[in-house]
Design a protein around this motif. Structure first.
Motif, mmCIF file in Angstrom:
data_model
loop_
_atom_site.group_PDB
_atom_site.id
_atom_site.type_symbol
_atom_site.label_atom_id
_atom_site.label_comp_id
_atom_site.label_asym_id
_atom_site.label_seq_id
_atom_site.Cartn_x
_atom_site.Cartn_y
_atom_site.Cartn_z
ATOM 1 N N LEU A 166 1.048 -1.217 -0.015
ATOM 2 C CA LEU A 166 -0.625 -0.054 -0.623
ATOM 3 C C LEU A 166 1.084 0.977 0.471
ATOM 4 O O LEU A 166 1.673 1.498 0.610
ATOM 5 N N ALA A 169 -0.184 6.434 1.696
ATOM 6 C CA ALA A 169 -0.698 6.837 2.941
ATOM 7 C C ALA A 169 -0.094 8.527 3.515
ATOM 8 O O ALA A 169 -1.029 9.212 4.095
ATOM 9 N N LEU A 179 -7.263 2.290 8.626
ATOM 10 C CA LEU A 179 -6.545 1.628 7.887
ATOM 11 C C LEU A 179 -6.908 -0.014 8.535
ATOM 12 O O LEU A 179 -6.770 -1.421 7.643
ATOM 13 N N VAL A 197 2.205 -1.283 5.039
ATOM 14 C CA VAL A 197 2.268 0.176 4.112
ATOM 15 C C VAL A 197 3.509 1.249 4.115
ATOM 16 O O VAL A 197 4.568 1.206 5.150
ATOM 17 N N THR A 200 6.073 3.061 7.298
ATOM 18 C CA THR A 200 5.800 2.323 8.225
ATOM 19 C C THR A 200 5.477 2.481 9.420
ATOM 20 O O THR A 200 5.326 3.479 10.672
ATOM 21 N N MET A 228 2.278 3.549 10.431
ATOM 22 C CA MET A 228 1.172 3.294 10.314
ATOM 23 C C MET A 228 1.081 1.791 10.590
ATOM 24 O O MET A 228 1.379 0.808 9.779
ATOM 25 N N SER A 231 0.403 -2.979 10.149
ATOM 26 C CA SER A 231 0.843 -3.074 8.611
ATOM 27 C C SER A 231 1.807 -5.141 9.350
ATOM 28 O O SER A 231 2.193 -5.020 10.448
#
Length: 338
Positions: A166, A169, A179, A197, A200, A228, A231
């Motif tokens: 991903l 973000a 998320l 993500v 991170t 993030m 994850s």
């Protein structure tokens, strides 16, 4: 009705799905889409869908090259920041269905992966610069749109998806992306899929807690905060980790084990998509790239090398030769026996 979200579990060692990812070690990143036909790395959705018109989609060449280079998985761009979708989606007209070549690229790569025994991962940009719902009603309209797209990609029509990469973000605060809902949606459809993500590790939203540049992989320390969450693995494209890379990171008072995946370009200058000047750029040093891979593998981490298909839907031969030379240095090159 079960309304409890599937959540990431605290752990100081890799779970079985993370261990399987670690054992995959080496993969290929495939950047392809409307940007390829606009000669740009990023675009804002202004490139018309009909501009996307590859002569062919030689997914067999892409995946065979990955296999012969000793790679165990590929990660295909499904939607970059421009919002153009490389699969036959019902969610938007900005897709291959309405383009100059209607081939479902995800399906084509899936077929090639099955042929060569290579696992399939997907890249998906959270940030969408073309869809009006993104600015008009992000929470009420865009989040459901995004979840509908991810459901199409993960509901089994493309088989097993081992990784979801991903990106984008940074355009909003972590909490705005919801998320936890995304993680739950994917895990219900593909329990083994490892979700990462980009960016991170670091400060969560607007609550700074790290000294300047502590968020970079070479500066990570045990227990650093997850920016993030959730994850399953760490991304901070295109940085390299250090040789004593820590694996434990914190969120909400809990600690989580997360391996690191590094992205490496075939050419200098962080060249992700093919363009009319792509082949003029120097190839990365073979031994330097091989040494980065050795360090990553030795730290139970992963490496992916970007190989962008050209406007004819094929990998550049010089990139292929370069990758196979790296594989030779690593001693992992394979031959496909039909």
């Amino acid at each position: 009705m079960n309304t409890q979200l599937i959540r990431q579990q605290p752990a100081l060692t890799p779970n079985p799905y993370q261990q399987a990812q670690i054992e995959r070690k080496f993969g290929m990143f495939l950047h392809f889409g409307v940007n390829t036909f606009g000669n740009v790395e990023w675009s804002d959705g202004g490139i018309q869908a009909l501009s996307y018109q590859p002569d062919a989609i030689d997914a067999d060449q892409w995946v065979r090259t990955a296999y012969e280079a000793g790679m165990n998985y590929v990660i295909l761009i499904t939607k970059h920041h421009d919002g153009f979708c490389l699969w036959d989606t019902d969610t938007t007209e900005y897709s291959v269905r309405h383009s100059g070549n209607r081939t479902d690229v995800v399906a084509a790569v899936r077929k090639a992966c099955d042929k060569y025994g290579v696992k399939l991962g997907l890249y998906y940009s959270l940030w969408d610069r073309s869809d009006p719902r993104y600015k008009k009603d992000f929470s009420g309209e865009y989040i459901p749109y995004m979840l509908a797209q991810l459901t199409e990609l993960m509901d089994g029509r493309y088989g097993e998806i081992v990784e979801l990469w991903l990106d984008g973000a940074w355009d909003k605060r972590r909490s705005e992306w919801q998320l936890e809902r995304l993680y739950d949606t994917v895990k219900r459809l593909q329990p083994s899929c490892q979700i990462g993500v980009n960016h991170t590790v670091g400060e969560d939203d607007d609550t700074p807690s790290l000294p300047k540049k502590r968020y970079l992989p070479e500066n990570y320390q045990y227990g650093d905060p997850l920016r993030m969450y959730p994850s399953d693995f760490r991304l901070w494209d295109p940085n390299m980790c250090r040789e004593d890379d820590p694996k434990i990171y914190a969120f909400g008072g809990e600690e989580y084990y997360l391996p690191f995946e590094m992205t490496i370009c075939s050419r200098e200058g962080f060249s992700w998509f093919y363009s009319n000047i792509y082949e003029q750029k120097p190839l990365m040093d073979v031994e330097d790239t091989a040494e980065k891979c050795r360090i990553l593998f030795g730290q139970q981490n992963l490496a992916v090398i970007n190989m962008p298909p050209d406007i004819h839907g094929r990998l550049v031969q010089a990139d292929v030769d370069h990758l196979l030379e790296i594989a030779d240095r690593l001693g992992i090159r394979r031959r496909f026996n039909t």
